[in-house]
Design a protein around this motif. Structure first.
Motif, PDB file in Angstrom:
ATOM      1  N   ASP A 292       6.948  -2.664  -0.842  1.00 45.52           N
ATOM      2  CA  ASP A 292       7.306  -3.209   0.469  1.00 45.52           C
ATOM      3  C   ASP A 292       6.121  -3.299   1.426  1.00 45.52           C
ATOM      4  O   ASP A 292       6.083  -4.179   2.285  1.00 45.52           O
ATOM      5  CB  ASP A 292       8.368  -2.323   1.136  1.00 45.52           C
ATOM      6  CG  ASP A 292       9.724  -2.528   0.490  1.00 45.52           C
ATOM      7  OD1 ASP A 292       9.890  -3.553  -0.201  1.00 45.52           O
ATOM      8  OD2 ASP A 292      10.601  -1.669   0.672  1.00 45.52           O
ATOM      9  N   ASP A 293       5.186  -2.361   1.326  1.00 45.48           N
ATOM     10  CA  ASP A 293       4.135  -2.315   2.345  1.00 45.48           C
ATOM     11  C   ASP A 293       2.953  -3.224   2.038  1.00 45.48           C
ATOM     12  O   ASP A 293       1.993  -3.273   2.805  1.00 45.48           O
ATOM     13  CB  ASP A 293       3.676  -0.874   2.568  1.00 45.48           C
ATOM     14  CG  ASP A 293       3.021  -0.288   1.329  1.00 45.48           C
ATOM     15  OD1 ASP A 293       3.204  -0.865   0.237  1.00 45.48           O
ATOM     16  OD2 ASP A 293       2.331   0.733   1.456  1.00 45.48           O
ATOM     17  N   VAL A 294       3.006  -3.969   0.935  1.00 45.93           N
ATOM     18  CA  VAL A 294       1.928  -4.928   0.655  1.00 45.93           C
ATOM     19  C   VAL A 294       1.998  -6.063   1.679  1.00 45.93           C
ATOM     20  O   VAL A 294       3.079  -6.567   1.986  1.00 45.93           O
ATOM     21  CB  VAL A 294       2.056  -5.494  -0.775  1.00 45.93           C
ATOM     22  CG1 VAL A 294       1.109  -6.673  -0.988  1.00 45.93           C
ATOM     23  CG2 VAL A 294       1.790  -4.406  -1.808  1.00 45.93           C
ATOM     24  N   VAL A 295       0.853  -6.439   2.240  1.00 46.25           N
ATOM     25  CA  VAL A 295       0.793  -7.598   3.132  1.00 46.25           C
ATOM     26  C   VAL A 295       0.504  -8.814   2.259  1.00 46.25           C
ATOM     27  O   VAL A 295      -0.622  -9.033   1.831  1.00 46.25           O
ATOM     28  CB  VAL A 295      -0.309  -7.430   4.199  1.00 46.25           C
ATOM     29  CG1 VAL A 295      -0.314  -8.629   5.145  1.00 46.25           C
ATOM     30  CG2 VAL A 295      -0.114  -6.134   4.975  1.00 46.25           C
ATOM     31  N   TYR A 309      -4.678   8.345  -4.244  1.00 49.03           N
ATOM     32  CA  TYR A 309      -4.622   9.736  -3.795  1.00 49.03           C
ATOM     33  C   TYR A 309      -4.155   9.854  -2.352  1.00 49.03           C
ATOM     34  O   TYR A 309      -3.556  10.826  -1.960  1.00 49.03           O
ATOM     35  CB  TYR A 309      -5.999  10.393  -3.936  1.00 49.03           C
ATOM     36  CG  TYR A 309      -6.441  10.579  -5.365  1.00 49.03           C
ATOM     37  CD1 TYR A 309      -5.515  10.871  -6.359  1.00 49.03           C
ATOM     38  CD2 TYR A 309      -7.773  10.462  -5.714  1.00 49.03           C
ATOM     39  CE1 TYR A 309      -5.919  11.039  -7.672  1.00 49.03           C
ATOM     40  CE2 TYR A 309      -8.183  10.639  -7.028  1.00 49.03           C
ATOM     41  CZ  TYR A 309      -7.261  10.926  -8.000  1.00 49.03           C
ATOM     42  OH  TYR A 309      -7.667  11.092  -9.291  1.00 49.03           O
ATOM     43  N   PRO A 311      -3.020   7.362   1.453  1.00 52.25           N
ATOM     44  CA  PRO A 311      -2.393   6.095   1.833  1.00 52.25           C
ATOM     45  C   PRO A 311      -3.354   4.940   1.530  1.00 52.25           C
ATOM     46  O   PRO A 311      -4.547   5.045   1.778  1.00 52.25           O
ATOM     47  CB  PRO A 311      -2.198   6.238   3.354  1.00 52.25           C
ATOM     48  CG  PRO A 311      -2.393   7.679   3.657  1.00 52.25           C
ATOM     49  CD  PRO A 311      -3.269   8.242   2.599  1.00 52.25           C
ATOM     50  N   LYS A 312      -2.815   3.876   0.971  1.00 59.38           N
ATOM     51  CA  LYS A 312      -3.648   2.703   0.684  1.00 59.38           C
ATOM     52  C   LYS A 312      -2.827   1.449   0.899  1.00 59.38           C
ATOM     53  O   LYS A 312      -1.715   1.344   0.388  1.00 59.38           O
ATOM     54  CB  LYS A 312      -4.172   2.759  -0.748  1.00 59.38           C
ATOM     55  CG  LYS A 312      -5.061   1.564  -1.105  1.00 59.38           C
ATOM     56  CD  LYS A 312      -6.011   1.865  -2.231  1.00 59.38           C
ATOM     57  CE  LYS A 312      -7.000   0.731  -2.420  1.00 59.38           C
ATOM     58  NZ  LYS A 312      -8.004   1.033  -3.453  1.00 59.38           N
ATOM     59  N   VAL A 313      -3.363   0.508   1.634  1.00 55.41           N
ATOM     60  CA  VAL A 313      -2.664  -0.752   1.864  1.00 55.41           C
ATOM     61  C   VAL A 313      -3.297  -1.831   1.000  1.00 55.41           C
ATOM     62  O   VAL A 313      -4.510  -1.839   0.788  1.00 55.41           O
ATOM     63  CB  VAL A 313      -2.695  -1.133   3.367  1.00 55.41           C
ATOM     64  CG1 VAL A 313      -4.101  -1.465   3.822  1.00 55.41           C
ATOM     65  CG2 VAL A 313      -1.763  -2.308   3.639  1.00 55.41           C
ATOM     66  N   VAL A 314      -2.455  -2.711   0.466  1.00 53.15           N
ATOM     67  CA  VAL A 314      -2.942  -3.840  -0.319  1.00 53.15           C
ATOM     68  C   VAL A 314      -2.553  -5.124   0.400  1.00 53.15           C
ATOM     69  O   VAL A 314      -1.418  -5.254   0.882  1.00 53.15           O
ATOM     70  CB  VAL A 314      -2.344  -3.840  -1.738  1.00 53.15           C
ATOM     71  CG1 VAL A 314      -2.779  -5.085  -2.508  1.00 53.15           C
ATOM     72  CG2 VAL A 314      -2.757  -2.582  -2.489  1.00 53.15           C
ATOM     73  N   ALA A 315      -3.491  -6.054   0.514  1.00 59.16           N
ATOM     74  CA  ALA A 315      -3.208  -7.365   1.094  1.00 59.16           C
ATOM     75  C   ALA A 315      -3.576  -8.443   0.086  1.00 59.16           C
ATOM     76  O   ALA A 315      -4.634  -8.382  -0.539  1.00 59.16           O
ATOM     77  CB  ALA A 315      -4.008  -7.555   2.385  1.00 59.16           C
ATOM     78  N   ASP A 326      -3.815  -1.265  -9.206  1.00 57.51           N
ATOM     79  CA  ASP A 326      -4.863  -0.445  -8.612  1.00 57.51           C
ATOM     80  C   ASP A 326      -4.569   1.025  -8.873  1.00 57.51           C
ATOM     81  O   ASP A 326      -3.472   1.498  -8.606  1.00 57.51           O
ATOM     82  CB  ASP A 326      -4.943  -0.696  -7.107  1.00 57.51           C
ATOM     83  CG  ASP A 326      -6.147  -0.011  -6.489  1.00 57.51           C
ATOM     84  OD1 ASP A 326      -7.203   0.041  -7.148  1.00 57.51           O
ATOM     85  OD2 ASP A 326      -6.028   0.474  -5.349  1.00 57.51           O
ATOM     86  N   THR A 327      -5.547   1.744  -9.406  1.00 57.82           N
ATOM     87  CA  THR A 327      -5.447   3.189  -9.598  1.00 57.82           C
ATOM     88  C   THR A 327      -6.710   3.812  -8.995  1.00 57.82           C
ATOM     89  O   THR A 327      -7.658   3.093  -8.674  1.00 57.82           O
ATOM     90  CB  THR A 327      -5.358   3.543 -11.098  1.00 57.82           C
ATOM     91  OG1 THR A 327      -6.655   3.355 -11.701  1.00 57.82           O
ATOM     92  CG2 THR A 327      -4.337   2.679 -11.828  1.00 57.82           C
ATOM     93  N   PRO A 328      -6.745   5.130  -8.827  1.00 55.52           N
ATOM     94  CA  PRO A 328      -7.930   5.713  -8.196  1.00 55.52           C
ATOM     95  C   PRO A 328      -9.243   5.413  -8.922  1.00 55.52           C
ATOM     96  O   PRO A 328     -10.286   5.341  -8.297  1.00 55.52           O
ATOM     97  CB  PRO A 328      -7.642   7.212  -8.198  1.00 55.52           C
ATOM     98  CG  PRO A 328      -6.153   7.303  -8.144  1.00 55.52           C
ATOM     99  CD  PRO A 328      -5.669   6.142  -8.994  1.00 55.52           C
ATOM    100  N   LEU A 331      -9.361  -0.749 -11.220  1.00 56.39           N
ATOM    101  CA  LEU A 331      -8.618  -1.848 -10.595  1.00 56.39           C
ATOM    102  C   LEU A 331      -8.633  -3.043 -11.547  1.00 56.39           C
ATOM    103  O   LEU A 331      -9.689  -3.436 -12.037  1.00 56.39           O
ATOM    104  CB  LEU A 331      -9.287  -2.238  -9.268  1.00 56.39           C
ATOM    105  CG  LEU A 331      -8.855  -3.577  -8.642  1.00 56.39           C
ATOM    106  CD1 LEU A 331      -7.387  -3.556  -8.246  1.00 56.39           C
ATOM    107  CD2 LEU A 331      -9.728  -3.903  -7.429  1.00 56.39           C
TER     108      LEU A 331
END
Lengths: 472, 472
Positions: A292-295, A309, A311-315, A326-328, A331
């Motif tokens: 849901d939080d992907v832009v 690890y 918070p991370k946002v993806v756009a 995407d993993t730590p 990618l």
């Protein structure tokens, strides 16, 4: 009728890198809310199987127990622990022999793969019920899937005519080339071989005796030389390796006359590639499958999954038909049309001896997990999580001291001969060369932040003095 | 001839998110081996300017000093620290007034933007030499760039005919719409306004007196009420805010008769979008601009950049014309054709009050940097790096205790009234509510891993008792 689920849990799943790794293969990937392995186990439970047998690599025992531990109603389970990869022939032979001696020869075995996806469990139960009936009558039952494309990744099963009724099998054929697959599809006489089966232990053992005596003989020897330990059966590496590397199709089903195909009245996927993963999820109005939080601006047909690890946002902007994983530590950005080439990425990384081929960012151990948060010259920061009741080995290091800060849970830190009770917010120092051990004595996970300091910080600088898991 | 570089360093650069953030704007982005700001400073030095004046937001002073500190031959620098954003009119007026009083009115000011890219410094020097000659003769010189596209992001300069010679200016025009820009391009009579200028302090002050008396009057007032502190000039917020928000083009250049344009005989980019960043780099045979360790299969025209806390591999498969920017807290996957929409992503995140709009993953402070490595319920792990000679404030926290492990460098940890010398591998505990301070007394960076434990871990739980940087 006694029913047993036999779940075959293997395979590296390199086409699903970087979510799947050699040490963290496809059955342990979550699709939707739970792992594929859990879904397979629950599929068997829905069909009324009481007990469970899991055939898996011994290195994956603890990952498998993790999955079972997270289930609300885990079945009683026997683990057949393979010391190395063999094919489905030996795996099913061993399971059948063990089933006959542990339960009874007339037990119906429902053989499931741990990395398939069957969203509609009710439809599956209907097909399985038909399969059980045939199995009890002495058939070797294979679940056949009506092909929707000339897929070259599956074996095919020829019948009189593909229909909604079960029927006898004319022949099994190997994974075909594209041209042949197209022909098969056009005839309307071929099913995909789903790799899911049902038969009694006695029926498959008899068929093995008749068509593949070397397989059943080697399996008997492997089982006789194995060692039981609690709910696990550990095979001798040499005896296990004497078994031929052969599929159950080759060994038995291509030759036997009592094979029946039950048509799958359910949708099914072997989740063999990234597009198959996104196909298994419910897309949004733009055909995207993403958190849901992907832009996502101007984005269609795109699959996104993120493991991080913090918070991370993806756009995503102006893209279509991509897979973004995407993993730590890795990618992947992939066009869905090129999904089969992910295996090549893994090959390139293998040639570089890259860690991400083998290890996931969160590494599973018998006692829990660890993850490296940061590493620079002279130090490394790790998050270590120990399960309730578990303990790391009593150990020491030649080249590093360790600072431990407990941030969650209750436990005991042994340093030298002294045991210290520990709780969140407490600190302990482990001098270089000093023996030490961490145990979780509480009811919740024990979480520790470890700062290692030293000139060499490799995982191999560890001397184990005592270990619950036999690793000394 | 005395020469002064005036570098205007501002702007949020939201079209280059997530590499650029409000608190870490475009001038501090590395393109190639160094930041755009450093390249601007070196461009001035190549033209023979001895001293440097930087006009920048006061919050960016320490980032700017970091850049200068990393240069092998940093110029003597005066910092004009803006308490808030104004436009180029006031910035240049202030720089001219300060130049006249600090050096002399006949000093030639070379006004450069901190976020432009000019790869060929030699070609720039040739154009600048011509500009200096005209500036000494009393001209207001603007560097004009021959347009290569109907760009609507620049102002335009009309001349008789675009040529390789400097000439008088007919008029300045605002950023046009696309249709107008296309017309301009077709006539062959328009330059892009590069935003780079040359004039003596006296010339621009006189022009301001004549065409924008309110601007120069307000600038005089702001400078009179400012406070010098070492090499920095801090403006009073109120006096500074009285200056009109106006560009130097609007205020002066559109009206003055002594404006000359010097054609840029160098390639130039304002790096206004991600494609401009990749255009500035040398592509490989497939037209990709990416780090060597990226696994790029079947990938063309794609730009990749990665900033991560630990080793991270990126793989691209079957993609073309993408921009992939990965940071620890944000990932952007963009089609180059949609580059202008990145601003919209930032708008969406702004509406969510998302941290990644403002703060970069590594946060710069007067004393150094910090980064959050991991945060979960009850604890947070940070990497803190203190520059030689610097110190954090003397502080305490209401709701957290802190565990410190020094992993690099030499320093002093004050806890309560006691000062402890500290070196790599040493641990200190800061109880909740206890005052404490960390100072770097060595020659190299002091690096600390901090584990915070407590019920609330926000950055605002800090009580500063004493601070080198005036933050109490």
């Amino acid at each position: 009728m006694r029913l047993l689920s036999v779940v075959l849990s293997g395979g590296a799943g390199s086409r699903l890198w970087p979510a799947s790794r050699q040490a963290f293969p496809k059955p342990f990937m979550k699709i939707g809310d739970s792992t594929l392995l859990q879904q397979a186990i629950e599929r068997g439970q829905a069909c009324g199987t009481g007990d469970l047998m899991v055939v898996t690599n011994k290195d994956h025992l603890f990952l498998t127990k993790d999955v079972l531990g997270q289930m609300s109603d885990p079945p009683a389970t026997t683990f057949l622990l393979e010391p190395k990869g063999r094919n489905t022939g030996p795996a099913i032979a061993l399971a059948a022999l063990q089933c006959a001696r542990q339960f009874s020869g007339d037990t119906v075995m429902l053989v499931l793969s741990a990395d398939h996806l069957v969203p509609d469990v009710h439809a599956f139960v209907a097909s399985a019920t038909e399969a059980f009936r045939l199995a009890q009558e002495g058939s070797l039952v294979v679940f056949g899937v009506s092909p929707t494309s000339p897929n070259t990744g599956f074996g095919y099963i020829e019948v009189e005519n593909v229909s909604r009724e079960s029927q006898g099998v004319k022949r099994f054929v190997e994974k075909p080339d594209l041209e042949t697959a197209q022909k098969y599809l056009a005839t309307g006489r071929y099913y995909w071989n789903s790799g899911m089966f049902a038969f009694t232990a006695d029926t498959i053992i008899a068929a093995l005796e008749k068509h593949a005596p070397d397989v059943i003989r080697a399996a008997r020897h492997a089982l006789e030389t194995s060692k039981a330990s609690g709910d696990s059966i550990n095979f001798d590496l040499h005896a296990f390796g004497l078994q031929p590397d052969i599929s159950i199709d080759y060994a038995v089903l291509e030759h036997a006359s009592n094979v029946h195909v039950v048509p799958a009245k359910f949708s099914w996927s072997d989740v063999g590639s990234w597009p198959a993963v996104s196909d298994a999820l419910t897309p949004d109005a733009s055909g995207n499958t993403l958190p849901d939080d992907v832009v996502a601006l101007d984005t269609t047909g795109t699959h996104v999954q993120v493991e991080s690890y913090g918070p991370k946002v993806v756009a995503t902007v102006g893209v279509r038909d991509l897979v973004i994983v995407d993993t730590p530590d890795a990618l992947l950005v992939l066009h869905k049309d090129s999904a089969q080439k992910v295996k090549k990425v893994v090959d390139v990384l293998k040639a570089r001896k890259h860690d991400t081929v083998h290890l996931p960012p969160v590494v599973h151990r018998p006692w829990g997990t660890y993850a490296s948060l940061k590493e620079e010259e002279g130090y490394k920061v790790k998050r270590i999580a120990v399960r309730p009741g578990e303990a790391l080995s009593l150990q020491y290091h030649h080249q590093r001291a360790e600072h431990w800060v407990v941030v969650q849970g209750q436990g005991i830190v042994q340093i030298g001969e002294v045991e210290h009770k520990t709780s969140p917010g407490q600190y302990r120092y482990i001098p270089l060369g000093e023996k030490h051990r961490l145990s979780n004595t509480g009811d919740e996970e024990l979480v520790l932040i470890e700062v290692q300091c030293g000139g060499y910080l490799g995982e191999d600088d560890i001397v184990r003095l005592a270990d619950t898991y036999g690793r000394t």
